[in-house]
Design a protein around this motif. Structure first.
Motif, PDB file in Angstrom:
ATOM      1  N   ALA A 275     -13.884   3.809  -6.489  1.00  0.00           N
ATOM      2  CA  ALA A 275     -12.863   2.812  -6.786  1.00  0.00           C
ATOM      3  C   ALA A 275     -11.949   3.279  -7.918  1.00  0.00           C
TER       4      ALA A 275
ATOM      5  N   ARG B 151      -7.662  -2.229  -3.028  1.00  0.00           N
ATOM      6  CA  ARG B 151      -8.976  -1.712  -2.619  1.00  0.00           C
ATOM      7  C   ARG B 151      -9.846  -2.825  -2.039  1.00  0.00           C
ATOM      8  N   ILE B 152      -9.875  -3.960  -2.726  1.00  0.00           N
ATOM      9  CA  ILE B 152     -10.701  -5.079  -2.266  1.00  0.00           C
ATOM     10  C   ILE B 152     -10.225  -5.586  -0.905  1.00  0.00           C
TER      11      ILE B 152
ATOM     12  N   ARG C 235     -14.917   8.071  -2.020  1.00  0.00           N
ATOM     13  CA  ARG C 235     -14.355   6.728  -1.950  1.00  0.00           C
ATOM     14  C   ARG C 235     -14.633   5.917  -3.221  1.00  0.00           C
TER      15      ARG C 235
ATOM     16  N   ASP D  25      -6.781  -1.863  -7.668  1.00  0.00           N
ATOM     17  CA  ASP D  25      -8.050  -2.558  -7.540  1.00  0.00           C
ATOM     18  C   ASP D  25      -7.939  -3.701  -6.526  1.00  0.00           C
TER      19      ASP D  25
ATOM     20  N   ARG E  87      -7.775   7.060   3.706  1.00  0.00           N
ATOM     21  CA  ARG E  87      -7.974   7.075   2.261  1.00  0.00           C
ATOM     22  C   ARG E  87      -6.626   7.062   1.557  1.00  0.00           C
TER      23      ARG E  87
ATOM     24  N   SER F 111     -10.210   3.186   2.196  1.00  0.00           N
ATOM     25  CA  SER F 111     -10.596   3.250   0.790  1.00  0.00           C
ATOM     26  C   SER F 111      -9.363   3.447  -0.079  1.00  0.00           C
TER      27      SER F 111
ATOM     28  N   LYS G 248     -10.990  -2.770   1.962  1.00  0.00           N
ATOM     29  CA  LYS G 248     -12.367  -2.319   2.210  1.00  0.00           C
ATOM     30  C   LYS G 248     -12.928  -2.794   3.544  1.00  0.00           C
TER      31      LYS G 248
ATOM     32  N   THR H 271      -8.578   4.672  -3.968  1.00  0.00           N
ATOM     33  CA  THR H 271      -9.107   5.260  -5.195  1.00  0.00           C
ATOM     34  C   THR H 271      -8.003   5.353  -6.232  1.00  0.00           C
TER      35      THR H 271
END
Length: 263
Positions: free
Chosen positions: A231, A179-180, A229, A176, A145, A188, A183, A190
């Motif tokens: 976003a 994150r994509i 987790r 962002d 994470r 994750s 994944k 955040t």
């Protein structure tokens, strides 16, 4: 207590977390939130005295703490040291908290070039690069994470804090995208975007702090969002409403409102 499997010997090991900004209020509160029996906490910060105080507090709460005094302006060296420490610690969760909240000085038309450059480095470039490097390492071992600490200010073009709001806005977009990409690999990412938090730095930065959160409560909420987790987590909720209002207002009205805001 969270137990994590060690692939090398199949014995359970205890959670290991990495915290930058460990000498500040929010970093300390996040470390203490995780300081369960045996939890390993790697604390990074600029002040050796405050880092040591946080280390003592973590150990009194039952955790195991180590400290690293480091200025993240030397970002490449910071990445190399972080990854070297990860070789042994195998960080399960990283909180990239460190940053600066400097704004335009009283009487100045714009922020100084030094403030702008330092904000860009400490609020965006350093946490983004460190997050990417550690996320790749986590992906190689199957999960982890990453928590990037942004700001509710990222949603607004604050004329007295262009460098701060701009650098945090850049961090939000980066978080962002990261994150994509992470994944599918079990990692994750955040982005936590808090409003005002009751810390020494927060009190020094602004006299008006609506909806201010106690630092321990802010840490609890952010840690909970990371565990789930999420976003993007904005706290407290009025700042999520303000984000929506900023987007919906006609440009001319929005500009007039923002021009009247003072630090």
């Amino acid at each position: 207590m969270l137990l994590v499997r060690n692939d090398l010997n199949s014995k359970p090991r205890k959670q290991s977390i990495f915290v930058t900004g460990g000498s500040g209020g929010l970093g300390r509160a996040l470390a203490l939130h995780h300081a369960q029996d045996g939890t390993e906490v790697s604390l990074w910060g600029r002040s050796s005295q405050r880092l040591f105080a946080t280390k003592e507090a973590v150990e009194e709460a039952g955790g195991i703490a180590s400290t690293t005094q480091f200025d993240l302006m030397d970002t490449q060296a910071a990445i190399e040291l972080m990854l070297a420490q990860d070789e042994n610690a195998r960080f399960d969760c990283a909180y990239l908290v460190a940053g600066i909240g400097d704004t335009r000085a009283e009487g100045e038309m714009v922020e100084s070039t030094q403030v702008i450059l330092r904000a860009a480095q400490l609020n965006f470039a350093a946490p983004a690069a460190m997050a990417a490097a550690l996320a790749e390492r986590m992906a190689q071992r199957g999960g982890g994470r990453i928590v990037l600490i942004g700001s509710a200010a990222a949603h607004h073009s604050l004329p007295f804090a262009a460098a701060y709001s701009g650098s945090k806005s850049g961090l939000a977009r980066f978080a962002d995208a990261l994150r994509i990409s992470m994944k599918p690999h079990g990692v994750s990412v955040t982005l936590a975007s808090p409003g005002f938090i009751d810390t020494a730095a927060g009190r020094a930065g602004s006299a008006s702090r609506p909806f201010e959160l106690p630092v321990n409560e802010a840490a609890r909420r952010i840690a909970k969002a990371a565990k789930r987790r999420k976003a993007h987590y904005i706290t407290p909720w009025p700042f999520a409403v303000l984000k929506s209002i900023d987007r919906l207002l006609p440009g001319s009205i929005r500009d007039r409102i923002l021009a009247k805001i003072r630090r």
